[in-house]
Motif scaffolding. Structure first.
Motif, PDB file in Angstrom:
ATOM      1  N   ARG A 197      35.288   6.473 118.276  1.00  0.00           N
ATOM      2  CA  ARG A 197      36.474   7.077 117.677  1.00  0.00           C
ATOM      3  C   ARG A 197      37.452   6.008 117.194  1.00  0.00           C
ATOM      4  N   LEU A 198      37.676   4.995 118.004  1.00  0.00           N
ATOM      5  CA  LEU A 198      38.611   3.939 117.608  1.00  0.00           C
ATOM      6  C   LEU A 198      38.142   3.230 116.344  1.00  0.00           C
ATOM      7  N   LYS A 199      36.835   3.017 116.238  1.00  0.00           N
ATOM      8  CA  LYS A 199      36.310   2.291 115.083  1.00  0.00           C
ATOM      9  C   LYS A 199      36.247   3.147 113.824  1.00  0.00           C
ATOM     10  N   GLU A 200      35.933   4.423 113.976  1.00  0.00           N
ATOM     11  CA  GLU A 200      35.689   5.253 112.801  1.00  0.00           C
ATOM     12  C   GLU A 200      36.909   6.042 112.343  1.00  0.00           C
ATOM     13  N   GLU A 201      37.759   6.477 113.265  1.00  0.00           N
ATOM     14  CA  GLU A 201      38.771   7.468 112.930  1.00  0.00           C
ATOM     15  C   GLU A 201      40.199   6.931 112.901  1.00  0.00           C
ATOM     16  N   PHE A 202      40.419   5.671 113.302  1.00  0.00           N
ATOM     17  CA  PHE A 202      41.775   5.139 113.398  1.00  0.00           C
ATOM     18  C   PHE A 202      41.856   3.741 112.802  1.00  0.00           C
ATOM     19  N   VAL A 203      43.044   3.392 112.370  1.00  0.00           N
ATOM     20  CA  VAL A 203      43.377   1.996 112.108  1.00  0.00           C
ATOM     21  C   VAL A 203      44.064   1.496 113.374  1.00  0.00           C
ATOM     22  N   VAL A 204      43.530   0.420 113.958  1.00  0.00           N
ATOM     23  CA  VAL A 204      43.984  -0.059 115.262  1.00  0.00           C
ATOM     24  C   VAL A 204      44.865  -1.292 115.084  1.00  0.00           C
ATOM     25  N   VAL A 205      45.995  -1.313 115.793  1.00  0.00           N
ATOM     26  CA  VAL A 205      46.853  -2.490 115.808  1.00  0.00           C
ATOM     27  C   VAL A 205      47.187  -2.814 117.262  1.00  0.00           C
ATOM     28  N   ALA A 206      46.961  -4.053 117.657  1.00  0.00           N
ATOM     29  CA  ALA A 206      47.308  -4.537 119.000  1.00  0.00           C
ATOM     30  C   ALA A 206      48.598  -5.339 118.896  1.00  0.00           C
ATOM     31  N   LEU A 207      49.643  -4.862 119.527  1.00  0.00           N
ATOM     32  CA  LEU A 207      50.942  -5.532 119.495  1.00  0.00           C
ATOM     33  C   LEU A 207      51.167  -6.218 120.842  1.00  0.00           C
ATOM     34  N   TYR A 208      50.967  -7.539 120.847  1.00  0.00           N
ATOM     35  CA  TYR A 208      51.132  -8.322 122.076  1.00  0.00           C
ATOM     36  C   TYR A 208      52.621  -8.545 122.338  1.00  0.00           C
ATOM     37  N   VAL A 209      53.084  -8.090 123.495  1.00  0.00           N
ATOM     38  CA  VAL A 209      54.504  -8.195 123.814  1.00  0.00           C
ATOM     39  C   VAL A 209      54.857  -9.502 124.520  1.00  0.00           C
TER      40      VAL A 209
ATOM     41  N   ASP B 165      60.542  -5.667 121.582  1.00  0.00           N
ATOM     42  CA  ASP B 165      61.747  -4.973 121.139  1.00  0.00           C
ATOM     43  C   ASP B 165      61.384  -3.710 120.360  1.00  0.00           C
ATOM     44  N   PHE B 166      60.333  -3.778 119.562  1.00  0.00           N
ATOM     45  CA  PHE B 166      59.875  -2.608 118.813  1.00  0.00           C
ATOM     46  C   PHE B 166      59.470  -1.488 119.773  1.00  0.00           C
ATOM     47  N   GLN B 167      58.772  -1.836 120.842  1.00  0.00           N
ATOM     48  CA  GLN B 167      58.352  -0.827 121.811  1.00  0.00           C
ATOM     49  C   GLN B 167      59.555  -0.196 122.510  1.00  0.00           C
ATOM     50  N   ILE B 168      60.537  -1.013 122.865  1.00  0.00           N
ATOM     51  CA  ILE B 168      61.705  -0.511 123.578  1.00  0.00           C
ATOM     52  C   ILE B 168      62.577   0.359 122.667  1.00  0.00           C
ATOM     53  N   THR B 169      62.892  -0.158 121.481  1.00  0.00           N
ATOM     54  CA  THR B 169      63.808   0.563 120.599  1.00  0.00           C
ATOM     55  C   THR B 169      63.175   1.800 119.980  1.00  0.00           C
ATOM     56  N   ARG B 170      61.888   1.734 119.715  1.00  0.00           N
ATOM     57  CA  ARG B 170      61.228   2.866 119.058  1.00  0.00           C
ATOM     58  C   ARG B 170      60.766   3.923 120.059  1.00  0.00           C
ATOM     59  N   PHE B 171      60.270   3.494 121.226  1.00  0.00           N
ATOM     60  CA  PHE B 171      59.673   4.435 122.171  1.00  0.00           C
ATOM     61  C   PHE B 171      60.324   4.415 123.548  1.00  0.00           C
ATOM     62  N   ASN B 172      61.383   3.612 123.701  1.00  0.00           N
ATOM     63  CA  ASN B 172      62.127   3.553 124.962  1.00  0.00           C
ATOM     64  C   ASN B 172      61.203   3.342 126.155  1.00  0.00           C
TER      65      ASN B 172
ATOM     66  N   ALA C 297      56.405  -0.662 129.372  1.00  0.00           N
ATOM     67  CA  ALA C 297      55.230  -0.856 130.216  1.00  0.00           C
ATOM     68  C   ALA C 297      54.003  -1.069 129.342  1.00  0.00           C
ATOM     69  N   GLN C 298      53.059  -1.826 129.853  1.00  0.00           N
ATOM     70  CA  GLN C 298      51.795  -2.038 129.161  1.00  0.00           C
ATOM     71  C   GLN C 298      50.650  -1.780 130.155  1.00  0.00           C
ATOM     72  N   PRO C 299      49.530  -1.210 129.691  1.00  0.00           N
ATOM     73  CA  PRO C 299      49.300  -0.782 128.306  1.00  0.00           C
ATOM     74  C   PRO C 299      50.045   0.510 127.987  1.00  0.00           C
ATOM     75  N   TYR C 300      50.337   0.684 126.700  1.00  0.00           N
ATOM     76  CA  TYR C 300      51.033   1.873 126.219  1.00  0.00           C
ATOM     77  C   TYR C 300      50.467   2.180 124.842  1.00  0.00           C
ATOM     78  N   TYR C 301      49.980   3.400 124.673  1.00  0.00           N
ATOM     79  CA  TYR C 301      49.263   3.759 123.455  1.00  0.00           C
ATOM     80  C   TYR C 301      50.029   4.834 122.676  1.00  0.00           C
ATOM     81  N   VAL C 302      50.220   4.582 121.401  1.00  0.00           N
ATOM     82  CA  VAL C 302      50.956   5.488 120.526  1.00  0.00           C
ATOM     83  C   VAL C 302      50.134   5.695 119.258  1.00  0.00           C
ATOM     84  N   ILE C 303      50.080   6.925 118.772  1.00  0.00           N
ATOM     85  CA  ILE C 303      49.353   7.224 117.540  1.00  0.00           C
ATOM     86  C   ILE C 303      50.322   7.855 116.544  1.00  0.00           C
ATOM     87  N   LEU C 304      50.409   7.248 115.362  1.00  0.00           N
ATOM     88  CA  LEU C 304      51.333   7.681 114.320  1.00  0.00           C
ATOM     89  C   LEU C 304      50.563   8.127 113.086  1.00  0.00           C
TER      90      LEU C 304
END
Length: 663
Positions: A568-580, A610-617, A620-627
């Motif tokens: 599913r990750l390979k076929e159905e999504f564009v994946v981005v890993a944001l190292y904090v 900062d993006f994780q805190i300001t956007r999703f309050n 913690a890691q790991p934390y997964y969000v789908i937009l």
């Protein structure tokens, strides 16, 4: 068996911590205007109406901003199509004198209204901007700040469509702007203050089972059995731990921000120091030397023993807190982010509950050092325990160095080097348990006891388990404690690969030193990934991760590797890993100023955190969000969960929501 139980308990307890980052939306804003069909030259009022939940109140805009509470402020985007007339006015706010702030402030309960008069200079005005406000509750002292955008274009007949605009259509609507997205959840908090404390207490127990804390137990043993070991010392030791953690959570956090825990956990200076400390302790246990305080200092402490000898005990407690913080930081971070967000009572009690659980085993052990009397009196046996602990400390020491190595890309402890060191150390341990190797203070022995034989078998079994890792085996049981497989040069499993391959739009930024597991092709920059998601018309899967994140590696090894998830990750999504926690500096053009703490973010890790805190309050890691392709949330984000079925459900629900929204 005990280690297996401890591991399972750790996993279950860590899942409970996810509840600490729930988002509230106690105030709902809507817009209106005082003229039904405005034309060029008209003067009219922009109306901001607010509905406020019961037991909550909103600070107004007309009191001294230096008083203390966060004043509601409005910023209008300058535009040639209109001009402001006079000042923005709050309508009939309540007034109250507060002895804490030593002044009078204004506020609203249940409903609020603000008005700003403007003059239209064109027939198609573009009136937009943002407002900053704070809502609080008397129930538990909780206060929440918000930063949202508004847009009057549709009400004023403007043709510009602004994404994330908030308009009034008769019903109260919430902002869907990037920052307003934070608060689009239920305003009913499912976690009471007691529930929060229980979750924090469980997190404290979970912290005991981390590799950074277990090796500290020998320090406690040696300290409380080397002298008089009075029971009150154990009590003070535990109280010191509680005080230190509570002070960190309730005093330092509001000033230093939520990134402090992550910075301490991944910065190279503390991690190299921790590595050196562990190596020093290990060499001491192996018999190279004895660690003793300076005679003058020891004599001074001894002279104060009648007064309590508090300095040495407090120092030991402080050492435990600091050295173990690399592992406890992610757990503590969830509590700290509430403290930095304006919370008062809740983070204090949360940190107290966390530290109470964390200090409990050490305090009990210190209170009853006589339990050691039940052990055999043989000095040789006790020295064997020290040697075993010393070798374990030596192995764990490399975990700290590995964290710094990954965060700063030194490439001195890649996966195969790390594994080789562990294989050698545990092989030596196995031969030592069989009596084939002796250290300076060991007593001669003609036979091997059954207990030593059993431990030797377990040790060599562990070594055999490690060996395939040299050739790329995932070693899922240790995934969180080893460098990522992407750092390994020779990887047979990577050469075999997966039948499913995914494609990306362009060469990812930072791909020369950042990687995704299991052959997944993806990005490491949010903007680049979102652009590709839009181009491929796929939902965007965001992985907030870190080089030093144990649970991230666990998820990748145990959940992402499952064929159903990986496909599913390979076929159905564009994946981005944001190292904090990545320390790579950004060019000045890529710096961002945080709306959370007002600081400039100059590295990859700080920008992503900062993006994780300001956007999703959440921090913690790991934390997964789908937009979706517009950057809007599809389903509720997901944290650490080793359940493959629930993760597949999370992905499928997101995909269905994406397709439904597209229709």
């Amino acid at each position: 068996m005990k280690k297996l139980i401890a591991f399972i308990v750790t996993i279950l307890l860590l899942q409970s911590v996810q509840g600490l980052a729930q988002i509230l939306k106690p105030a709902k804003w809507s817009l209106d205007i005082s003229v039904s069909d405005p034309k060029k030259g008209d003067q009219l009022d922009l109306i901001f109406d607010v509905k406020i939940d019961d037991q909550w109140y909103l600070y107004s805009s007309d009191f001294d901003p230096d008083l203390g509470p966060m004043v509601t402020t409005f910023e209008f985007t300058p535009d040639a199509s209109y001009e402001l007339v006079g000042e923005l006015t709050p309508v009939d706010p309540k007034k109250k004198y507060d002895s804490l702030w030593e002044g009078e402030y204004t506020y609203f309960k249940k409903t609020a209204q603000f008005r700003q008069t403007i003059k239209l200079l064109t027939d198609e005005p573009a009136v937009a901007g943002s407002y900053y406000y704070q809502v609080c509750t008397d129930v538990d002292g909780k206060c929440i700040p918000f930063d949202e955008e508004f847009d009057f274009d549709k009400l004023l007949g403007g043709k510009k469509e602004s994404k994330g605009a908030m308009v009034a259509t008769g019903d109260t609507q919430e902002s869907t702007s990037e920052k307003g997205l934070l608060s689009q959840r239920s305003s009913n908090d499912p976690y009471s203050l007691w529930g929060f404390m229980i979750a924090a207490f469980l997190a404290g127990l979970a912290a005991i089972f981390t590799p950074c804390v277990f090796p500290m137990i020998p320090m406690t043993v040696s300290f409380f059995t080397g002298g008089s070991g009075a029971k009150w010392k154990g009590v003070f030791y535990g109280l010191s731990i509680i005080v230190i953690y509570t002070v960190i959570g309730s005093v330092i956090a509001p000033f230093m921000g939520a990134e402090t825990a992550n910075e301490l956990a991944t910065n190279w200076i503390p991690n190299v120091i921790f590595f050196a400390v562990f190596v020093l302790f290990a060499l001491s246990f192996l018999g190279l030397f004895e660690i003793t305080l300076p005679n003058k200092f020891v004599n001074n402490i001894d002279k104060q023993s009648d007064k309590g000898g508090l300095i040495g005990i407090f120092f030991m407690a402080f050492t435990l807190v600091v050295v173990s913080f690399s592992c406890t930081g992610p757990l503590v971070g969830t509590i700290l982010v509430e403290s930095a967000g304006g919370q008062i009572l809740k983070p204090i009690l949360g940190m107290f509950a966390f530290s109470l659980a964390f200090a409990l085993p050490f305090t009990v052990f210190a209170l009853f050092p006589s339990l050691l009397n039940n052990l055999p009196k043989s000095g040789g046996w006790l020295n064997s325990v020290k040697v075993v602990l010393g070798l374990l400390e030596l192995a764990f020491a490399f975990k700290f160095l590995s964290i710094a190595d990954q965060a700063y890309h030194w490439h001195i402890l890649d996966r195969e080097i790390y594994l080789a060191i562990w294989i050698v150390i545990f092989t030596i341990l196995g031969f030592y348990l069989l009596g084939k190797i002796r250290f300076p203070h060991d007593s001669p022995s003609d036979k091997t006891s059954i207990s030593r034989l059993v431990l030797a078998i377990a040790t060599f079994t562990f070594v055999v388990y490690l060996i395939p890792g040299m050739f790329g085996a995932p070693l899922k049981a240790l995934a969180g404690y080893l460098p990522p497989q992407s750092s390994q040069d020779f990887n047979l499993s990577a050469q075999v690969g997966s039948d499913v391959e995914n494609t990306i739009c362009e060469t990812p930024k930072y791909a020369d030193f950042l990687h995704l597991p299991h052959g997944i092709q993806g990005y490491f920059d949010y903007d680049q990934a979102l652009a590709c998601a839009k181009k491929q018309n796929k939902p965007l899967f965001i992985d907030f991760t870190g080089h030093g994140c144990v649970n991230c590696r666990e998820m990748e090894a145990r959940v992402w590797s499952d064929p159903k998830v990986l496909q599913r990750l390979k076929e159905e999504f564009v994946v981005v890993a944001l190292y904090v926690d990545d320390k790579t500096d950004l060019p000045e053009s890529a710096w961002v100023k945080s709306s959370y703490d007002g600081k400039m973010k100059k590295s990859i890790g700080k920008k992503n955190a900062d993006f994780q805190i300001t956007r999703f309050n959440n921090n913690a890691q790991p934390y997964y969000v789908i937009l979706d392709t517009d950057g809007e949330l599809l389903v509720a984000p997901k944290g650490y969960d080793l359940n493959v079925a629930s993760f597949v459900e999370f992905l499928d629900q997101s995909k269905q929501a994406f397709e439904k929204r597209a229709d």
